[in-house]
Design a protein around this motif. Structure first.
Motif, mmCIF file in Angstrom:
data_model
loop_
_atom_site.group_PDB
_atom_site.id
_atom_site.type_symbol
_atom_site.label_atom_id
_atom_site.label_comp_id
_atom_site.label_asym_id
_atom_site.label_seq_id
_atom_site.Cartn_x
_atom_site.Cartn_y
_atom_site.Cartn_z
ATOM 1 N N ARG A 48 0.843 -1.231 0.076
ATOM 2 C CA ARG A 48 0.015 -0.052 -0.024
ATOM 3 C C ARG A 48 0.884 1.224 0.106
ATOM 4 N NH1 ARG A 48 -5.334 -0.537 4.045
ATOM 5 N NH2 ARG A 48 -6.332 -2.190 2.760
ATOM 6 N N ILE A 49 2.017 1.218 0.819
ATOM 7 C CA ILE A 49 2.882 2.402 0.932
ATOM 8 C C ILE A 49 3.618 2.617 -0.505
ATOM 9 C CG2 ILE A 49 4.998 3.390 1.845
ATOM 10 C CD1 ILE A 49 4.190 2.010 4.481
ATOM 11 N N LEU A 50 4.019 1.605 -1.083
ATOM 12 C CA LEU A 50 4.622 1.581 -2.385
ATOM 13 C C LEU A 50 3.813 1.959 -3.570
ATOM 14 C CD1 LEU A 50 7.131 -1.616 -2.216
ATOM 15 C CD2 LEU A 50 7.679 0.964 -1.705
ATOM 16 N N SER A 51 2.469 1.783 -3.267
ATOM 17 C CA SER A 51 1.580 2.086 -4.578
ATOM 18 C C SER A 51 0.863 3.398 -4.209
ATOM 19 C CB SER A 51 0.566 0.869 -4.785
ATOM 20 O OG SER A 51 -0.233 0.611 -3.485
ATOM 21 N N THR A 52 1.505 4.143 -3.250
ATOM 22 C CA THR A 52 1.101 5.359 -2.704
ATOM 23 C C THR A 52 -0.337 5.673 -2.378
ATOM 24 O OG1 THR A 52 -0.459 6.165 -4.689
ATOM 25 C CG2 THR A 52 2.097 6.285 -4.970
ATOM 26 N N LEU A 53 -0.859 4.400 -1.624
ATOM 27 C CA LEU A 53 -2.349 4.421 -1.310
ATOM 28 C C LEU A 53 -2.333 4.559 0.528
ATOM 29 C CD1 LEU A 53 -3.777 1.150 -2.799
ATOM 30 C CD2 LEU A 53 -4.313 3.636 -3.486
ATOM 31 N N GLY A 64 10.515 3.867 -9.549
ATOM 32 C CA GLY A 64 10.870 4.434 -10.970
ATOM 33 C C GLY A 64 11.658 5.891 -10.556
ATOM 34 N N GLY A 65 12.270 5.900 -9.353
ATOM 35 C CA GLY A 65 12.948 7.095 -9.014
ATOM 36 C C GLY A 65 12.256 8.243 -8.377
ATOM 37 N N PHE A 66 10.906 7.938 -8.408
ATOM 38 C CA PHE A 66 9.958 8.773 -8.016
ATOM 39 C C PHE A 66 9.354 8.827 -6.424
ATOM 40 C CE2 PHE A 66 9.154 9.211 -12.573
ATOM 41 C CZ PHE A 66 9.392 10.608 -12.755
ATOM 42 N N ASP A 67 9.542 9.725 -5.376
ATOM 43 C CA ASP A 67 9.344 9.438 -4.440
ATOM 44 C C ASP A 67 7.726 8.997 -4.015
ATOM 45 O OD1 ASP A 67 8.039 10.685 -1.561
ATOM 46 O OD2 ASP A 67 10.316 10.266 -1.182
ATOM 47 N N VAL A 68 7.375 8.306 -3.322
ATOM 48 C CA VAL A 68 5.879 7.701 -3.121
ATOM 49 C C VAL A 68 4.925 8.656 -2.694
ATOM 50 C CG1 VAL A 68 6.460 5.269 -3.568
ATOM 51 C CG2 VAL A 68 6.286 6.215 -1.312
ATOM 52 N N ASP A 73 1.874 11.301 -7.854
ATOM 53 C CA ASP A 73 1.133 11.286 -9.139
ATOM 54 C C ASP A 73 2.104 10.766 -10.228
ATOM 55 O OD1 ASP A 73 -1.285 12.552 -8.305
ATOM 56 O OD2 ASP A 73 -0.596 14.635 -8.877
ATOM 57 N N GLN A 74 3.267 11.006 -10.195
ATOM 58 C CA GLN A 74 4.283 10.393 -11.116
ATOM 59 C C GLN A 74 4.381 8.822 -10.983
ATOM 60 O OE1 GLN A 74 4.816 13.370 -9.507
ATOM 61 N NE2 GLN A 74 6.299 14.477 -10.469
ATOM 62 N N VAL A 75 4.288 8.331 -9.718
ATOM 63 C CA VAL A 75 4.523 6.880 -9.377
ATOM 64 C C VAL A 75 3.163 6.101 -9.914
ATOM 65 C CG1 VAL A 75 4.216 5.400 -7.355
ATOM 66 C CG2 VAL A 75 5.806 7.151 -7.387
ATOM 67 N N ARG A 76 1.861 6.959 -9.695
ATOM 68 C CA ARG A 76 0.847 6.309 -10.143
ATOM 69 C C ARG A 76 0.774 6.176 -12.006
ATOM 70 N NH1 ARG A 76 -2.403 10.232 -6.396
ATOM 71 N NH2 ARG A 76 -2.099 9.261 -4.359
ATOM 72 N N ARG A 77 1.530 6.869 -12.443
ATOM 73 C CA ARG A 77 1.481 6.602 -13.919
ATOM 74 C C ARG A 77 2.292 5.736 -14.276
ATOM 75 N NH1 ARG A 77 2.501 12.599 -13.528
ATOM 76 N NH2 ARG A 77 0.723 13.494 -14.097
ATOM 77 N N LEU A 78 3.049 5.015 -13.226
ATOM 78 C CA LEU A 78 4.081 4.065 -13.722
ATOM 79 C C LEU A 78 3.649 2.699 -13.073
ATOM 80 C CD1 LEU A 78 7.535 5.752 -12.489
ATOM 81 C CD2 LEU A 78 6.633 5.253 -15.056
ATOM 82 N N ILE A 79 2.731 2.444 -12.398
ATOM 83 C CA ILE A 79 2.440 1.254 -11.582
ATOM 84 C C ILE A 79 0.892 0.741 -11.859
ATOM 85 C CG2 ILE A 79 3.735 2.074 -9.735
ATOM 86 C CD1 ILE A 79 1.352 2.530 -7.963
ATOM 87 N N ALA A 80 0.758 -0.596 -11.711
ATOM 88 C CA ALA A 80 -0.540 -1.322 -11.590
ATOM 89 C C ALA A 80 -0.550 -2.038 -10.230
ATOM 90 C CB ALA A 80 -0.861 -1.940 -12.721
ATOM 91 N N PRO A 325 -6.954 0.808 8.976
ATOM 92 C CA PRO A 325 -6.408 1.879 8.378
ATOM 93 C C PRO A 325 -7.329 2.470 7.509
ATOM 94 C CG PRO A 325 -5.362 -0.114 7.478
ATOM 95 C CD PRO A 325 -6.481 -0.553 8.393
ATOM 96 N N GLU A 326 -7.052 4.079 7.294
ATOM 97 C CA GLU A 326 -7.766 4.609 6.272
ATOM 98 C C GLU A 326 -6.989 4.880 4.889
ATOM 99 O OE1 GLU A 326 -8.935 8.326 7.608
ATOM 100 O OE2 GLU A 326 -10.347 7.630 9.111
ATOM 101 N N VAL A 327 -7.575 4.399 3.741
ATOM 102 C CA VAL A 327 -6.760 4.784 2.629
ATOM 103 C C VAL A 327 -6.228 6.234 2.352
ATOM 104 C CG1 VAL A 327 -6.683 4.499 -0.010
ATOM 105 C CG2 VAL A 327 -7.468 2.834 1.447
ATOM 106 N N ASP A 328 -5.065 6.637 2.217
ATOM 107 C CA ASP A 328 -4.612 7.816 1.885
ATOM 108 C C ASP A 328 -4.002 7.958 0.443
ATOM 109 O OD1 ASP A 328 -3.584 10.375 1.762
ATOM 110 O OD2 ASP A 328 -2.523 10.375 3.654
ATOM 111 N N ALA A 329 -4.650 8.433 -0.403
ATOM 112 C CA ALA A 329 -4.223 8.703 -1.794
ATOM 113 C C ALA A 329 -3.680 9.982 -2.122
ATOM 114 C CB ALA A 329 -5.396 8.178 -2.897
ATOM 115 N N ALA A 330 -3.471 10.961 -0.876
ATOM 116 C CA ALA A 330 -3.255 12.073 -1.390
ATOM 117 C C ALA A 330 -1.492 12.181 -1.593
ATOM 118 C CB ALA A 330 -3.403 13.169 -0.084
#
Length: 330
Positions: A48-53, A64-68, A73-80, A325-330
């Motif tokens: 969840r942390i690595l996927s920005t949730l 991909g070199g971007f801080d989660v 936003d940049q991380v989310r463009r790289l992942i699934a 836990p609450e999901v934090d996508a901010a």
């Protein structure tokens, strides 16, 4: 070395429960990292942390070199991310589900349809393309869910126990799909409780227990740390198992039964095997099987985290009951 995913000192608490306590990991591009551990060990929290949730309480991670956290936003463009349960609209057809994901990604109607058709073919779902997802088997739904995650052509794929509940045939089909993706250059982080799955797919393994890394390395390296070969003996007559154990223990005190058919002797070598066989012969016993067995990944898992499983399961229940836990996508 170029790492697709890195984490340093990740920590996360839910009330009195420490979910992560300083987790470090590195995943090279185009490889599969298997993240193993008992229930409540911190695997899903890490994903969840690595996927920005979810935000860590401390530590840092990048994809991909971007801080989660700072560059989510940049991380989310790289992942699934594909979890244990298919994130699909069961009333839409397979093709409609994939086209919907394409539209949400702003691919355009024509490109979304083209991408959907290609993925349906890749995952062997062409014949079911026009059927509602609710008519799919569990394995088909999981493959469709994985296909949905690939509509945006991610470079890093997070799989959180993706084959839970699947039959062996469906599990093998999903393994084949993952292998194909890796050969095409994708990086995969896989959490699983199936040791065979980790052994089959992962280039490297990280075992977590109690929120911390308990072991890391390749499957072969971790097996080597557990011990040498295990000698396996099976009596010709099943009713002689206890007599076989007594005879074997005269030369190998560590001998123990495994199930109702075998006697196993850990850390055995050729000399010990000969000594055991001498005692077995003196006892007038005959064997149906006498062979060496290499340590399995299951034995690695139990050696590393076996003592923490019960506590980890208690922590999991406490977390779900008291501090979901609450999901934090901010």
């Amino acid at each position: 070395m170029t790492y697709a995913v890195r984490a340093e000192g990740l920590r996360k608490r839910y009330g009195a429960v420490t979910a992560l306590d300083g987790v470090d990991l590195e995943v090279s591009q185009g490889t599969v990292l298997g993240l193993l551990g008992p229930n409540g060990a911190g695997k899903t929290t890490t994903i969840r942390i690595l996927s920005t949730l979810l935000r860590p309480d401390s530590g840092r991670a990048s994809v991909g070199g971007f801080d989660v956290v700072r560059q989510a936003d940049q991380v989310r463009r790289l992942i699934a991310l594909t979890g244990q349960y298919a994130a699909l609209d069961e009333h839409l057809t397979g093709a409609e589900n994939l086209e919907l994901f394409g539209k949400l990604l702003e691919l355009g109607k024509r490109e979304a349809r083209r991408r959907a058709a290609g993925l349906l073919a890749d995952f062997g779902l062409e014949e079911a393309a026009d059927r509602p997802a609710k008519t799919y088997s569990g394995g088909m739904r999981r493959r469709l869910d994985l296909a949905a995650g690939l509509v945006g052509r991610p470079s890093v794929l997070f799989l959180d126990e993706p084959t839970t509940g699947l039959d062996p045939e469906s599990r093998l089909a999903l393994w084949q799909a993952v292998r194909r993706l890796v050969t095409e250059g994708m990086t995969v982080v896989l959490t699983t409780q199936y040791m065979e799955e980790a052994d089959q797919l992962a280039d490297d393994l990280v075992v977590v227990a109690g929120g911390a890394v308990a072991a890391r390395g390749t499957a072969a390296a971790l097996k080597a740390k557990v011990g040498d070969r295990t000698l396996v003996l099976r009596p010709e007559r099943p009713g002689k198992l206890n007599e076989l154990l007594v005879a074997a223990a005269q030369a190998a005190p560590a001998a123990r039964t495994e199930g109702e058919e075998r006697v196993v002797i850990p850390s055995a070598d050729g000399a010990l095997m000969n000594a055991v066989l001498d005692r077995v012969t003196e006892a007038g016993l005959t064997l149906d099987e006498a062979e060496f067995r290499r340590p399995s990944l299951d034995e690695v898992f139990l050696a590393v985290v076996g003592r923490t499983v019960g506590q980890a399961q208690q922590d999991t229940e406490a977390t779900r009951r008291d501090t979901e836990p609450e999901v934090d996508a901010a």
